[in-house]
Each structure stands twice: as C-alpha cells, then as structure tokens.
Design a protein around this motif. Sequence first.
Motif, mmCIF file in Angstrom:
data_model
loop_
_atom_site.group_PDB
_atom_site.id
_atom_site.type_symbol
_atom_site.label_atom_id
_atom_site.label_comp_id
_atom_site.label_asym_id
_atom_site.label_seq_id
_atom_site.Cartn_x
_atom_site.Cartn_y
_atom_site.Cartn_z
ATOM 1 N N GLY A 260 0.849 -1.190 0.000
ATOM 2 C CA GLY A 260 0.000 0.000 0.000
ATOM 3 C C GLY A 260 0.881 1.234 0.000
ATOM 4 N N GLY A 261 0.281 2.395 -0.273
ATOM 5 C CA GLY A 261 1.076 3.616 -0.427
ATOM 6 C C GLY A 261 1.205 4.423 0.853
ATOM 7 N N ALA A 262 2.345 5.077 1.023
ATOM 8 C CA ALA A 262 2.538 6.005 2.141
ATOM 9 C C ALA A 262 3.562 7.050 1.737
ATOM 10 N N LEU A 263 3.260 8.294 2.103
ATOM 11 C CA LEU A 263 4.257 9.339 1.881
ATOM 12 C C LEU A 263 5.180 9.344 3.086
ATOM 13 N N GLN A 264 6.448 9.146 2.843
ATOM 14 C CA GLN A 264 7.399 9.071 3.959
ATOM 15 C C GLN A 264 7.308 10.355 4.794
ATOM 16 N N GLY A 265 7.234 10.205 6.103
ATOM 17 C CA GLY A 265 7.162 11.365 7.002
ATOM 18 C C GLY A 265 5.737 11.837 7.260
ATOM 19 N N HIS A 266 4.764 11.255 6.585
ATOM 20 C CA HIS A 266 3.365 11.631 6.773
ATOM 21 C C HIS A 266 2.773 10.664 7.790
#
Length: 612
Positions: free
Chosen positions: A521-527
């Motif tokens: 799944g997707g994740a914006l690093q630091g979010h």
Amino acid sequence: MTNDDERSRVEKAAVRALLVFVLLLLQQANARAQVQLIANAGGRASVSLAGKWQTIIDPYENGYYDYRYQPSPDGYFKNARPQGKSDLVEYDFDKSAQLSVPGDWNTQDARLLFYEGTVWYKKSFDYRRKPGTRLFVHFGAANYAADVYLNGEKVGRHEGGFTPFDFEVTNLVKEADNFLVVKVDNKRRRDAVPTLNTDWWNYGGLTREVTLVELPETFIQDYFVQLRKGSTREVSGWVRLAGKKPRQRVAVKIPEAKAERVVETDADGYAEFDFPADLTLWSPENPKLYDVTVAAETDSVSERIGFRSIEVRGTDILLNGKPVFLRGVSVHEEAPLRGGRAYGADDARTLLGWAKEMGCNFVRLAHYPHNEQMLREADRLGLMVWSEVPVYWTILWENPETFENARRQLTEMITRDRNRASVVLWSVANETPLGDARLRFLTALVKQARGLDPTRLVTAAMERHYAGERAQMIDDPLGAELDVLGCNEYLGWYDGPPEKADRMEWRTVYKKPLVMSEFGGGALQGHHGDPLTRWTEEYQESVYRHQIAMLKRIPFLRGTSPWILTDFRSPRRPLPGIQDFYNRKGLISDRGEKKKAFYVMQGYYRELSKGF
Ligand code: GCB
C-alpha cells in the motif's frame, strides 16, 4: 441463432485457427533463428562510448521522414554540414544540446520529463581496428526503438527498451572522424511490449552503456555453463562460435575446481559438454563464484560464474536440494536518490544493499529485464532473482508481431543472463487478463524459456479471484504451465481495509509453490496519522502487519516480494502533495528514507530466516 450469427461464428473460428497456425509457424522459425547477441560483452576488449553525446529533440521525426512522410535518404543520420555559404541544412548536431550516456533523457533536461518521441544522438570517435578483428557496437539497452547508423549508413534497428543488442560495424569503421548516430524513439504503441498502459515512467534514451567491442575473426559468440538440471556435481552446457573457422577445439575450464573439458565444435561452430566437478555451491549464505574460462583456438573469454541447483518438489522450492523460502522484495530499475533509470554497479549496490538490509535472500526485478549489473551484483551478494519481460496487463494477444516481439525480448533476456547463478526464476508476464489467445501466447513464451534454459524455474505474476467472501482462489489455467505460481494481491489497499486480510483463506487447484509477488500500500514518507488514514506510514504499516499474519496461514506459500522497495515515478499517480507522479508504495522513499513498514518486513524476514 441467425444465419449471420452462424457465419460470424464460423468466420471467427477460421481466423482463430489461422492465427494458431501462424503462431506455430513463427515458433518453429524462432526455434531456429537465434538472437545473435554476444555473450558477456562486458568481459571483452572494448571501448566505452559513455559520456556526453550531441542530441536533437525531434518530436515530428523531421530527421527521418520527408514532408510527404516518406523515409528520407538525407535524414539526420547523415550528420550533414553546409558545404558553402548558400547551403541549406536545418540541423547541426555539434551546436545542439548534449545528454549523458548512459542515462535517460527525462531526468537530464526539464523539457524532456514527460517527453515521448524521438531524440537523435550522435557520438564522434576515432578507432584503430587491429588487423584480423571484427568490430561491434554494443548497446546495453535503448528505450524503446533504436535505429543505428555509422558514418551515414544504417547498421540496424532494435525494438524493446530493456535488452541488449549488437551490430557489426567492421566494414564501416574508419581510423578517424567516425560518427555514430542513433535515433531513439520511446513513443508508446498499442502493439508493442509493453503496450500503451503501464504503471512506470517511460524513461527514453540510451539508458545503458554503449561500447565498441573488438573480437577475433572467429569468436566465441555465446556459451552456457551451469549445473546439469537435477545435479549438483555435473557441469553441463554448450558453446557456439561465430566466424569463418567454426570447427575448433574449445576448452571449458574452472581452474579453482581443477575441472576442465575440451570439446570440438561442429560445422555450425557448436559443441555441447558435460563434466563432473567438485564445486562449492552458490547460495545466499555463501555466494561462491568461480573464474570460468572458455578458450577456443582463435578466442578466449572469462567471467565469474556460480553453480547451484534450483528445483521444485510438490509445493517446495529446493535450492541445492534443500527447501528454501524466497524472502524478497520487488524492485523497479529506478535510481536511488538521483532519480531516473538506474544503471551501473553503484546503483545496483545501493538498491540490492537495501534489500539485504531488509533481510532478503531474493529480489523480483520488475517489470522488465534490469541492467546487467543488477544481476552481477546479485550474484556477488547472494540474492536470488526473479527476472521478467514487460508482458504487462493488456498486450495484443492476437497479434503475431506482438508475440514475436515478446519472444525476442524473452530470448535476449535469457541469452544475456543464463550464466548468472542468482537467476532462479524467469517470469513471462504480469497481471494479464484471462482468455484463450493470452493463454496460447504465454504458453508459447513458457516453452521458449524452457527451450533456451532448461535449468531455471518458470513463473508469472497472476491474479486471484474470490471463492466466496472469505477465500481467494488461484486457478488461472496458466498455472498449469508454470513451475512456481506468482500472485499479486492488494487486500487492504485496492480491496478493502487492512483488516480484510484477517478473514482470508487461500486456495489453489495446483500443487505448486506460491510466491506472493505483490502486496502492499502507499505512504508518503514522514506523513503520520492513525492506521486508518490513507497515505500515512501507519496505514501502510497496518497493511503489512495484516498481510503478514495472513501470509503465515498459506500452507503452500514459498516466497514473497512485496510491492515495492522504493517509491518510483509513474504517470498514473498525479495526486498533488502526496504522489506528485510517484507511486508511493515504496518501503523506502525515493530519497532513501525508510518507512515504518520496512521494519515490519525486516522483522518478518528475521523470523523466517530462523525457520528455513
Ligand atoms: C500492480 C502492478 C504494478 C503496480 C502496482 C500498483 O498490480 O503489477 O506494476 O505498480 O500494482 O501500485 O498498483
């Protein structure tokens, strides 16, 4: 049924029969027509043409077609210059912009980030060819179609953006002022491989090394040196010479193991061999490589080769006779930190180093053949490899030319890498929709792969479907043709919340090992946020936790390669502030920062490495 219906049914059946016939003919022709690649080109005496090349951006292909859209005899490949002050020449390579080779054009010039079309490349060089030698220009890859000219003469054309090709230029090369011109066109086409729609960036250009390879008049064109299928003590393979003196004595030597065999090549320059050898087997724990020399009378070539066996028994994958679990990760050929296409040993070491840090013994090199350094580093680092061709999603299954193209790319991939111990799996396709034409197409590719390399396992990334609400079924008929089942699934991302995996049971109609070739799944690093908020590292972490719990319950699971090692560019991912044209499913960001889920996978792999 009306008469018309009946007629159209009969017509369709006739067309289908004709297509099958054409496919069969093509296959037979192909079995004979070998791709004339030079094996181990990097291990030969060569001159690199890396560096700055003069380039012309040509979106209308004005340098190729005249104003009636006919190929022009005076295209840019002539590298013309005005001879007098009244002459009209509307281009000038030497005053045009430069691009670095190897390298994609998209990340070198802001105007080219989204560009899909033609760019002309020119490199000038001097070359003193030794008497009695032949000269080849070797391309690691050019995406997608390359037309190659030396000193104004066409030397060849190649299609397919991820495999190597060579053209002989012995009779064209001069001592001074040669100009090599390459028209590279990365326009997507419905009938190409891949087709119009993918989920990766269409990086164009001379993306890999270009070299001039000098060889003797009769040279060792290709060889296969691996363990005989099913054996850990017998080296088996063949050698093929090209040139005027096909009949020669050829020695295959592994000096460190004191093993050697001399064979005589036939009128086609071909000989097979088989000999016992006491070898330390290559494995992730001990990636032992040997210096292997193939020495003919007129030519000799050496490289480092590892020896190991890979087999399937029931639902087990056996490496050197012992069950192994493939602790992997999927990887795109995207440069870490710098962005753009990866190339060279440094990029390979960084990418594969991260996989090792995660606890991997395996990588899935998605979705096309990666550059050769990735394979050579995998050999050195002890990573098993899944290597695949870009037969992705919705290829034109009925088109014989599309089949021929896919078959050629598969052949080039296997020809280049079949001496790499790291490669354990050839994959023929990714997430392709079910249907008769597709099954015929892929079955023919499987046969081609086995014909070129009987020692490796063949796989494909398939899809699953629901069998009731709580069960996933793998019964794609392609599974019957494969040694190892691959399956992509996105429970918790495209399909329900992460918890959905908790209720799932997995089934298959095949008694074969399964590699879960994608999940994530997707994740914006630091979010950051709570585990139900999309794009946060916590959501992604939760997807992985639930996935792992589910994976542990699949009795026939023998490997995993989650999607994906790092964030990568994709035109399908425009969401501002989050994606910005990156697929964010990386366990590591495009800047090299690890996300929480990376450590979840690392924990799982630590646990697994104790069990197997
Ligand atoms: C897939 C594809 C892969 C995509 C991925 C995604 O199933 O095989 O190429 O990038 O899903 O992120 O959607």
